[in-house]
Scaffold this motif. Structure first.
Motif, PDB file in Angstrom:
ATOM      1  N   LYS B 271      50.046  57.392  49.445  1.00  0.00           N
ATOM      2  CA  LYS B 271      50.166  56.784  50.774  1.00  0.00           C
ATOM      3  C   LYS B 271      48.869  56.988  51.541  1.00  0.00           C
ATOM      4  CE  LYS B 271      53.008  56.836  54.946  1.00  0.00           C
ATOM      5  NZ  LYS B 271      54.188  57.432  55.598  1.00  0.00           N
ATOM      6  N   VAL B 272      48.267  55.900  51.982  1.00  0.00           N
ATOM      7  CA  VAL B 272      46.945  55.967  52.593  1.00  0.00           C
ATOM      8  C   VAL B 272      46.808  54.775  53.527  1.00  0.00           C
ATOM      9  CG1 VAL B 272      45.882  54.699  50.671  1.00  0.00           C
ATOM     10  CG2 VAL B 272      44.486  56.282  52.008  1.00  0.00           C
ATOM     11  N   ASN B 273      45.898  54.901  54.483  1.00  0.00           N
ATOM     12  CA  ASN B 273      45.698  53.838  55.448  1.00  0.00           C
ATOM     13  C   ASN B 273      44.217  53.501  55.532  1.00  0.00           C
ATOM     14  OD1 ASN B 273      46.477  51.995  57.353  1.00  0.00           O
ATOM     15  ND2 ASN B 273      46.287  53.419  59.067  1.00  0.00           N
ATOM     16  N   PRO B 274      43.787  52.253  55.305  1.00  0.00           N
ATOM     17  CA  PRO B 274      44.598  51.136  54.847  1.00  0.00           C
ATOM     18  C   PRO B 274      45.189  51.404  53.466  1.00  0.00           C
ATOM     19  CG  PRO B 274      42.265  50.589  54.717  1.00  0.00           C
ATOM     20  CD  PRO B 274      42.359  51.876  55.457  1.00  0.00           C
ATOM     21  N   PRO B 275      46.280  50.727  53.165  1.00  0.00           N
ATOM     22  CA  PRO B 275      47.004  51.039  51.934  1.00  0.00           C
ATOM     23  C   PRO B 275      46.285  50.551  50.682  1.00  0.00           C
ATOM     24  CG  PRO B 275      47.951  49.101  52.970  1.00  0.00           C
ATOM     25  CD  PRO B 275      46.894  49.613  53.919  1.00  0.00           C
ATOM     26  N   LEU B 276      46.684  51.091  49.557  1.00  0.00           N
ATOM     27  CA  LEU B 276      46.220  50.565  48.273  1.00  0.00           C
ATOM     28  C   LEU B 276      46.684  49.113  48.180  1.00  0.00           C
ATOM     29  CD1 LEU B 276      47.142  53.608  45.999  1.00  0.00           C
ATOM     30  CD2 LEU B 276      44.926  53.081  47.052  1.00  0.00           C
ATOM     31  N   ARG B 277      45.807  48.257  47.674  1.00  0.00           N
ATOM     32  CA  ARG B 277      46.096  46.818  47.640  1.00  0.00           C
ATOM     33  C   ARG B 277      46.337  46.351  46.203  1.00  0.00           C
ATOM     34  NH1 ARG B 277      47.138  45.517  53.071  1.00  0.00           N
ATOM     35  NH2 ARG B 277      45.464  46.321  54.385  1.00  0.00           N
ATOM     36  N   THR B 278      46.117  45.080  45.940  1.00  0.00           N
ATOM     37  CA  THR B 278      46.437  44.522  44.620  1.00  0.00           C
ATOM     38  C   THR B 278      45.221  44.573  43.688  1.00  0.00           C
ATOM     39  OG1 THR B 278      45.729  42.304  45.177  1.00  0.00           O
ATOM     40  CG2 THR B 278      47.993  42.898  45.768  1.00  0.00           C
ATOM     41  N   ALA B 279      45.461  44.283  42.431  1.00  0.00           N
ATOM     42  CA  ALA B 279      44.375  44.258  41.445  1.00  0.00           C
ATOM     43  C   ALA B 279      43.323  43.214  41.822  1.00  0.00           C
ATOM     44  CB  ALA B 279      44.943  43.970  40.054  1.00  0.00           C
ATOM     45  N   GLU B 280      43.739  42.101  42.416  1.00  0.00           N
ATOM     46  CA  GLU B 280      42.783  41.065  42.839  1.00  0.00           C
ATOM     47  C   GLU B 280      41.869  41.621  43.939  1.00  0.00           C
ATOM     48  OE1 GLU B 280      46.212  40.329  42.627  1.00  0.00           O
ATOM     49  OE2 GLU B 280      45.767  39.615  40.602  1.00  0.00           O
ATOM     50  N   ASP B 281      42.449  42.380  44.847  1.00  0.00           N
ATOM     51  CA  ASP B 281      41.639  42.997  45.905  1.00  0.00           C
ATOM     52  C   ASP B 281      40.644  43.979  45.302  1.00  0.00           C
ATOM     53  OD1 ASP B 281      42.873  41.786  48.278  1.00  0.00           O
ATOM     54  OD2 ASP B 281      44.643  42.932  47.719  1.00  0.00           O
ATOM     55  N   VAL B 282      41.119  44.789  44.359  1.00  0.00           N
ATOM     56  CA  VAL B 282      40.242  45.779  43.723  1.00  0.00           C
ATOM     57  C   VAL B 282      39.050  45.085  43.077  1.00  0.00           C
ATOM     58  CG1 VAL B 282      40.081  47.418  41.811  1.00  0.00           C
ATOM     59  CG2 VAL B 282      42.012  47.549  43.407  1.00  0.00           C
ATOM     60  N   SER B 283      39.278  43.995  42.366  1.00  0.00           N
ATOM     61  CA  SER B 283      38.135  43.371  41.702  1.00  0.00           C
ATOM     62  C   SER B 283      37.205  42.703  42.715  1.00  0.00           C
ATOM     63  CB  SER B 283      38.559  42.424  40.573  1.00  0.00           C
ATOM     64  OG  SER B 283      39.468  41.503  41.048  1.00  0.00           O
ATOM     65  N   ALA B 284      37.764  42.177  43.808  1.00  0.00           N
ATOM     66  CA  ALA B 284      36.900  41.596  44.846  1.00  0.00           C
ATOM     67  C   ALA B 284      36.046  42.681  45.512  1.00  0.00           C
ATOM     68  CB  ALA B 284      37.744  40.883  45.893  1.00  0.00           C
ATOM     69  N   LEU B 285      36.621  43.862  45.711  1.00  0.00           N
ATOM     70  CA  LEU B 285      35.877  44.968  46.337  1.00  0.00           C
ATOM     71  C   LEU B 285      34.751  45.450  45.425  1.00  0.00           C
ATOM     72  CD1 LEU B 285      38.931  46.940  47.805  1.00  0.00           C
ATOM     73  CD2 LEU B 285      37.209  45.704  49.138  1.00  0.00           C
ATOM     74  N   ARG B 286      35.064  45.538  44.134  1.00  0.00           N
ATOM     75  CA  ARG B 286      34.013  45.958  43.191  1.00  0.00           C
ATOM     76  C   ARG B 286      32.868  44.944  43.185  1.00  0.00           C
ATOM     77  NH1 ARG B 286      37.146  48.097  37.710  1.00  0.00           N
ATOM     78  NH2 ARG B 286      38.458  49.654  38.733  1.00  0.00           N
ATOM     79  N   ALA B 287      33.224  43.671  43.145  1.00  0.00           N
ATOM     80  CA  ALA B 287      32.180  42.630  43.112  1.00  0.00           C
ATOM     81  C   ALA B 287      31.354  42.675  44.399  1.00  0.00           C
ATOM     82  CB  ALA B 287      32.818  41.251  42.926  1.00  0.00           C
ATOM     83  N   ALA B 288      32.022  42.918  45.526  1.00  0.00           N
ATOM     84  CA  ALA B 288      31.317  42.949  46.814  1.00  0.00           C
ATOM     85  C   ALA B 288      30.395  44.157  46.918  1.00  0.00           C
ATOM     86  CB  ALA B 288      32.326  42.962  47.956  1.00  0.00           C
ATOM     87  N   LEU B 289      30.808  45.274  46.356  1.00  0.00           N
ATOM     88  CA  LEU B 289      29.938  46.453  46.358  1.00  0.00           C
ATOM     89  C   LEU B 289      28.735  46.202  45.445  1.00  0.00           C
ATOM     90  CD1 LEU B 289      29.551  49.396  47.378  1.00  0.00           C
ATOM     91  CD2 LEU B 289      30.771  50.157  45.331  1.00  0.00           C
ATOM     92  N   ALA B 290      29.005  45.519  44.332  1.00  0.00           N
ATOM     93  CA  ALA B 290      27.921  45.223  43.387  1.00  0.00           C
ATOM     94  C   ALA B 290      26.903  44.270  44.009  1.00  0.00           C
ATOM     95  CB  ALA B 290      28.490  44.634  42.099  1.00  0.00           C
TER      96      ALA B 290
END
Lengths: 311, 425
Positions: B271-290
């Motif tokens: 449990k965390v804020n903002p919450p853990l999101r979906t796999a699609e969000d995770v890959s978008a975040l990785r791409a954005a960091l890259a």
């Protein structure tokens, strides 16, 4: 085979049928003048109720007592819980007292799942937050089966506040397992955003769904939803999603009307409908005891639990 | 004091020696010697990591973390500077409190503690705190945030953005539309519907980010977006950057690795804020960091005592610790996947966060003359995460029992080892 009953999804089709068949046999006990079996003699069942729910608690209590279990009722009000004791400490207390099964009702979704970490006995979910209420779904299925026979292919409409309903969640899962076709009917505000992933149909139009339904299950609409803009007014809700006499006329002759109780007469269901011969509402209460007997019997009766699997 | 680090792969390059003297890098080359020798055979040398988002909990919640224990954890994670968030008790909304936190950091000495000042008095979102007094204090505050709460009032947010321009400050926004997230427990989606946990919609984050980008552009200010968690937020930030607006953003390690399906166990460790999101969000975040749309990794290290997590989901505290696992999670999600090389890691975990926070003594390349803030990291090992080995006072790590790559072997703060052989020096 599982040790706990947390979600209707814990039950395979075989498990579910076994519970319903066992309940059918146990129903005969309830018809006797002496309604008692020695099966769970010496076993302890704790009813751990963090929410007020007299009907569910006495249903479980009656079920356990008819199987000769020792029953301890632990309600949060006036207990150590109201003094700030955590769920974990309550659980450890029950564990120390040697509870063979804990029947838990809690306002937080997932609390029964959390409880399984801290007690060694079986945990039965008697309703957790807006998550599930699997024994309600079992007693509903039992009631439907008694009225309609095999549920495979039967069409069940579940109408009302699906978003906040543990009854709806458990029913969708169990009825799907049993081969029935469920349609959820609600205003879009009272459906979860990703409801299209559920194993059921969804409609916003009660009048279109009623003529095709074998079962119409009305859900209670909580008073507090009206203040949170889920719908404009109680009257508008009732006009669009209430089951009144006129709508009753659209249902085919063999169809039944269900409600898990407690009802808001005049809101989601008209009094004439609730009291009609099509209504199974009183039967549902009676069947609740029988089905809960079957669940406790199969979880605790043998040396190994006969339904579910180890979590 | 003089130290020679032998055979370190600076940013993953060829082995070289780094000679440190008087707190600064004196020379880089081969066959160097002088003073104590630290063998860095096979280790990657990175500039000391900088965290823009750390909860040290002191003053007020010393049962969860203190400046001492939190900065030990930071050093073990390879950090040489952390930004201590303002939501302490009392809130860091005056020069007095930020100076106290700053001084506690100096005394602890495990890494530099740069206090973040609250935007509004008591984080209440009603009146601006004395931002100028905090900026002019010994703590030299440049980052202001009501983190944990959103500066929701659009006028107040506009004024804060404008006001901090006077001292080159930045407002770090916790983007969460409060009405859309009342009672929210986890990401709103398929999993929340199934679990019966109240949903935290992505739109509640994205709407605030979009508004704040427009405000920052309108008044010509710097905006930093805390813990970006959705694919939609990434799109908005990418758009704002394409306009040339002065917007930066961070992502947490946990949002790079974990998804909302973790909630299926109802274990509040997730449990965390903002919450853990979906796999699609995770890959978008990785791409954005890259690609640099997201500027940096920030831990949002949020310690909680055991009793605040050993409870039913709805009653549990939000947040997870992350200082001691951040680099390993970044290796797992960004380096081992080929999205970032070690130079990229240095940029996203040291250079850019230091620049956003206006820290001049951190986030510098490892070269002669730079302060000797250096992290030696062994990317070749793989270990099971064992929170009992953590320096943090809290244990609420979501990675417990997971296997993660890499290990921080040594950390140097201005030439002085704060960690050696993986242990506090």
């Amino acid at each position: 085979m599982k040790k706990h009953l947390i979600s209707a999804a814990d039950l395979s089709r075989e498990d579910a049928l076994r519970i319903l068949d066992t309940a059918e046999e146990l129903a005969q006990v309830s018809e006797r003048s002496i309604k008692k079996l020695p099966t769970l003699r010496g076993r302890t069942v704790v009813n751990l109720f963090f929410e007020d729910s007299t009907r569910t608690r006495i249903s479980f209590e009656a079920a356990a007592k008819r199987l000769s279990a020792d029953v301890i009722n632990f309600s949060a009000k006036g207990s150590s819980v109201s003094k700030g004791e955590s769920l974990k400490d309550t659980a450890l207390t029950l564990q120390a007292m040697g509870a063979d099964a804990v029947v838990i009702r809690h306002g937080a979704s997932g609390a029964p799942q959390n409880l399984t970490q801290w007690v060694s006995g079986s945990v039965v979910n008697a309703g957790d937050g807006t998550h599930e209420h699997p024994t309600q779904a079992l007693l509903d299925a039992f009631t439907m089966r008694r009225r309609l026979g095999d549920l495979a292919g039967r069409r069940v409409a579940i109408v009302g506040d699906v978003l906040h309903s543990r009854v709806a969640r458990s029913n969708v899962l169990l009825l799907h397992t049993l081969g029935a076709q469920v349609t959820l009917v609600a205003p879009p505000t009272l459906l979860p955003v990703a409801v299209d992933a559920w194993p059921c149909e969804v409609s916003y139009d009660l009048d279109a769904v009623l003529p095709k339904s074998d079962v119409v299950m009305m859900l209670r609409v909580q008073q507090e939803r009206m203040n949170a803009a889920f719908f404009p007014s109680a009257r508008e809700y009732s006009r669009r999603y209430g089951l009144d006499r006129d709508r009753m006329a659209r249902i085919h002759d063999d169809a039944i009307v269900m409600h898990p109780g407690p009802m808001n007469r005049g809101m989601e269901i008209a009094a004439e409908v609730a009291d009609s011969a099509r209504s199974t509402i009183v039967e549902q209460v009676a069947n609740g005891v029988t089905v809960r007997m079957a669940v406790l019997y199969l979880l605790l009766g043998g040396s190994e639990p006969a339904i579910g699997g180890t979590l | 004091m003089s130290i020679t680090i032998k055979n370190a792969r600076i940013l993953g390059g060829d082995p070289a020696d780094i000679r440190i003297e008087n707190g600064a890098v004196a020379e880089i080359g081969t066959g160097l010697s002088g003073g104590e020798t630290v063998d860095a055979d096979g280790l990657v040398a990175l500039p000391g990591l900088v965290d823009l988002h750390t909860h040290l909990r002191e003053p007020g919640r010393e049962d969860a973390e203190t400046v001492e224990t939190g900065t030990r954890a930071a050093a073990r994670g390879g950090y040489t500077a952390v930004h201590a968030m303002a939501n302490t008790s009392p809130v860091a909304d005056t020069a007095g409190v930020v100076e106290q936190v700053w001084r506690l950091g100096q005394e602890a000495g495990h890494c530099d503690v740069q206090p973040v000042g609250a935007v509004t008095i008591g984080l209440k979102g009603e009146r601006l705190a004395e931002l100028g007094a905090m900026a002019d204090s010994a703590a030299r505050v440049r980052v202001f945030s009501d983190d944990g709460l959103c500066v929701n009032d659009a006028v107040l947010m506009r004024r804060a953005l404008e006001y901090v321009k006077a001292f080159d400050g930045v407002v770090a926004q916790h983007a969460q539309e409060p009405r859309l997230t009342e009672g929210a427990q986890m990401n709103e989606g398929e999993v929340s519907g199934r679990l019966g946990l109240a949903g935290w919609p992505a739109a509640a984050e994205e709407a605030i980010i979009a508004r704040d980008c427009l405000l920052a552009a309108h008044v010509g200010s710097r905006l930093h977006v805390c813990h970006v968690s959705t694919a939609g937020s990434v799109e908005i930030i990418r758009w704002a950057k394409s306009k040339g607006w002065n917007v930066t953003a961070e992502v947490t390690p946990h949002h790079l690795l974990l998804t909302d399906e973790r909630a299926e166990t109802y274990d509040p460790i997730y449990k965390v804020n903002p919450p853990l999101r979906t796999a699609e969000d995770v890959s978008a975040l990785r791409a954005a960091l890259a690609d640099g749309t997201i500027d940096c990794v920030a831990t949002d290290h949020a310690p909680h005592p055991v009793e605040d997590k050993e409870t039913e989901w709805a009653a549990a505290a939000m947040g997870m610790i992350g200082l001691e696992t951040a680099l390993s999670v970044v290796q797992e999600t960004m380096v081992d996947t080929g999205l970032l090389d070690w130079a990229g890691v240095a940029d996203r975990m040291s250079y850019r966060p230091a620049r956003i926070g206006r820290l001049t003594g951190h986030g510098r390349a490892i070269e002669a003359g730079a302060p000797a803030n250096i992290t030696l990291y062994d990317p070749s090992v793989r270990e099971t995460v064992d929170p009992t080995a953590f320096a943090s006072r809290s244990r609420n790590t979501p990675y417990i029992g997971m296997s993660l790559p890499g290990r921080v072997v040594a950390t140097f703060l201005r030439g002085r080892p704060t960690v050696l052989e993986g242990k506090i020096a």
